[in-house]
Scaffold this motif. Structure first.
Motif, short mmCIF file in Angstrom:
data_model
loop_
_atom_site.label_atom_id
_atom_site.label_comp_id
_atom_site.label_asym_id
_atom_site.label_seq_id
_atom_site.Cartn_x
_atom_site.Cartn_y
_atom_site.Cartn_z
N SER A 12 23.09 52.09 10.28
CA SER A 12 22.12 51.55 9.03
C SER A 12 21.36 52.86 8.67
CB SER A 12 21.35 50.40 9.44
OG SER A 12 22.08 49.48 10.06
N VAL A 13 20.75 52.45 7.24
CA VAL A 13 19.84 53.53 6.80
C VAL A 13 19.00 52.62 5.90
CG1 VAL A 13 19.40 55.55 5.24
CG2 VAL A 13 21.27 55.43 6.78
N HIS A 14 17.66 52.50 5.90
CA HIS A 14 16.74 51.93 5.16
C HIS A 14 15.54 52.84 4.74
CE1 HIS A 14 18.25 47.86 5.54
NE2 HIS A 14 18.80 48.12 6.72
N THR A 15 14.70 52.29 3.90
CA THR A 15 13.68 52.93 3.18
C THR A 15 12.42 53.01 4.32
OG1 THR A 15 12.96 51.09 1.76
CG2 THR A 15 14.44 52.48 1.05
N ASN A 16 12.52 52.00 5.26
CA ASN A 16 11.31 51.84 6.08
C ASN A 16 11.54 50.98 7.42
OD1 ASN A 16 10.47 48.51 5.92
ND2 ASN A 16 10.72 49.36 3.73
N ALA A 17 10.86 51.11 8.33
CA ALA A 17 11.04 50.66 9.64
C ALA A 17 11.00 49.09 9.51
CB ALA A 17 10.11 51.09 10.78
N LYS A 18 10.42 48.43 8.91
CA LYS A 18 10.45 47.08 8.84
C LYS A 18 11.93 46.40 8.37
CE LYS A 18 7.62 43.15 6.92
NZ LYS A 18 6.19 42.85 5.93
N ALA A 19 12.38 47.00 7.03
CA ALA A 19 13.35 46.49 6.51
C ALA A 19 14.52 46.88 7.36
CB ALA A 19 13.78 47.27 5.31
N LEU A 20 14.50 47.99 8.30
CA LEU A 20 15.73 48.44 9.39
C LEU A 20 15.58 47.47 10.58
CD1 LEU A 20 17.52 50.20 10.63
CD2 LEU A 20 15.69 51.36 11.63
N GLN A 21 14.31 46.95 11.04
CA GLN A 21 14.04 46.24 12.10
C GLN A 21 14.71 44.66 11.63
OE1 GLN A 21 10.23 45.19 13.37
NE2 GLN A 21 10.72 44.42 15.30
N ALA A 22 14.40 44.29 10.43
CA ALA A 22 14.84 42.78 10.01
C ALA A 22 16.53 42.73 9.73
CB ALA A 22 14.29 42.61 8.76
N ALA A 23 16.98 44.18 9.50
CA ALA A 23 18.54 44.11 9.15
C ALA A 23 19.26 44.21 10.38
CB ALA A 23 18.75 45.39 8.31
N GLU A 24 18.68 44.84 11.64
CA GLU A 24 19.32 45.06 12.86
C GLU A 24 19.15 43.52 13.40
OE1 GLU A 24 17.22 48.03 14.97
OE2 GLU A 24 18.83 49.42 14.26
N ALA A 25 18.01 42.74 13.26
CA ALA A 25 18.18 41.39 13.79
C ALA A 25 19.26 40.77 13.25
CB ALA A 25 16.78 40.73 13.79
N LYS A 26 19.29 40.75 11.90
CA LYS A 26 20.51 40.17 11.27
C LYS A 26 21.95 40.53 11.57
CE LYS A 26 22.06 38.44 6.72
NZ LYS A 26 21.89 38.46 5.13
N ILE A 27 22.11 41.93 11.92
CA ILE A 27 23.34 42.22 12.52
C ILE A 27 23.59 41.71 13.82
CG2 ILE A 27 24.42 44.50 13.36
CD1 ILE A 27 23.12 45.97 10.89
N GLU A 28 22.59 41.37 14.52
CA GLU A 28 22.97 40.95 15.77
C GLU A 28 23.21 39.48 15.83
OE1 GLU A 28 23.33 40.53 19.95
OE2 GLU A 28 23.14 42.52 18.68
N GLU A 29 22.69 38.83 14.83
CA GLU A 29 23.12 37.40 14.67
C GLU A 29 24.45 37.15 14.18
OE1 GLU A 29 23.99 34.08 12.05
OE2 GLU A 29 23.27 35.94 11.22
N ILE A 30 24.96 38.14 13.13
CA ILE A 30 26.47 38.12 12.61
C ILE A 30 27.39 38.50 13.60
CG2 ILE A 30 27.87 39.02 10.96
CD1 ILE A 30 25.34 39.71 8.97
N GLY A 31 26.82 39.48 14.71
CA GLY A 31 27.73 39.75 15.54
C GLY A 31 28.14 38.54 16.40
N GLY A 32 27.20 37.88 16.73
CA GLY A 32 27.52 36.71 17.44
C GLY A 32 28.14 35.86 17.01
N ARG A 33 28.05 35.55 15.97
CA ARG A 33 29.06 34.65 15.11
C ARG A 33 30.65 35.27 15.01
NH1 ARG A 33 28.38 34.40 10.12
NH2 ARG A 33 26.45 35.13 9.66
N LEU A 34 30.48 36.54 15.05
CA LEU A 34 31.97 37.22 14.94
C LEU A 34 32.52 37.17 16.20
CD1 LEU A 34 34.11 38.95 13.77
CD2 LEU A 34 32.52 41.03 14.44
N ARG A 35 31.64 37.18 17.27
CA ARG A 35 32.50 37.09 18.75
C ARG A 35 33.10 35.64 18.78
NH1 ARG A 35 28.24 40.83 19.58
NH2 ARG A 35 26.78 39.40 19.89
#
Length: 264
Positions: A225-248
């Protein structure tokens, strides 16, 4: 190029990979996440098949494009499969998205070669050039071209005003600037919207070229991932983890399925 090296110099272009392999190459790609970027895949030799629930099926060959805006988070990697060619070669490029798009919804396009406009020897993958506009839904201010110059011929690219981030990379043949650029090499030009004349002397030259208005934001980097700030990156990484759970969970229930959709 990666976001931690040349990506800092020519952002919004932050990652470039030249892939080259036999027809099993797409099958070896694992499912993986992205956020904050758009990925653009172009084929320079051979072809691949695409199969997407929203976009249908078709073939990406020279001049065709796979565009995916990852936005706030997505998992993908199995929407492309082997085509009819024994080998396949191409580039994957990442562009960093501006704040209004880095957390937006996922957007995918698969465009066969006949849908991509041509300006001289160049396919206009994304952007606008000499009165022609690509149908790819990319942010304004970014051009990306796939070019083949026949042996003995030359071509001049004049970047639009304000396009001070400028680079190219050769996938086949040799290009002269007049400096020689070989297959697998990348050139980053000094900032500025100056015209560049490119020549293929003894063999055809196939390359990609990008120009853009500079990305005026810092790069906050994750693994994919590449974001413009740490807050946006943190929110996206949490969403990626949630999507990854549904994928599994999906893979557990569909263990024998040969097609895995883009998960978002």
């Amino acid at each position: 190029m990666s976001p931690s090296d040349l990506g800092h110099l020519i952002k919004p272009f932050v990652f470039l990979d030249l892939f080259d392999g036999d027809s099993s190459l797409p099958e070896r790609m694992p499912m993986h996440p992205h956020s904050g970027i758009a990925t653009i895949t172009v084929i320079t030799e051979g072809n691949m098949h695409f199969d997407d629930a929203d976009s249908g099926t078709g073939t990406i060959d020279y001049g065709g494009v796979e565009w995916m805006r990852a936005g706030g988070g997505v998992w993908h990697g199995k929407e492309m499969s082997a085509g009819t060619s024994k080998r396949v070669q191409g580039f994957q490029l990442w562009i960093a998205l501006p704040p209004e798009l880095e957390s937006a919804s996922v957007d995918s396009q698969y465009l066969e070669s006949h849908a991509i406009p041509q300006v001289g020897p160049a396919r206009l993958v994304i952007g606008a050039y000499q009165g022609v506009k690509s149908p790819v839904r990319a942010p304004d201010g970014i051009n990306y071209l796939l070019v083949t110059i026949p042996a003995g011929e030359s071509w001049t690219y004049v970047p639009p005003k304000g396009h001070e981030s400028l680079w190219l990379s050769v996938s086949r043949g040799t290009l002269h600037l007049p400096e020689r650029v070989n297959m697998g090499e990348m050139v980053v030009f000094e900032p500025g919207s100056h015209a560049i004349t490119l020549e293929a002397k003894t063999e055809d030259a196939v390359f990609v070229m990008g120009s853009a208005k500079p990305h005026p934001y810092d790069l906050a980097l994750g693994n994919y991932s590449v974001h413009t700030n740490a807050k946006a990156l943190q929110a996206a990484e949490a969403k990626i983890e949630e999507i990854g759970g549904r994928l599994r969970e999906y893979l557990k229930k569909n263990a024998h399925s040969t097609a895995v959709p883009v998960f978002k």
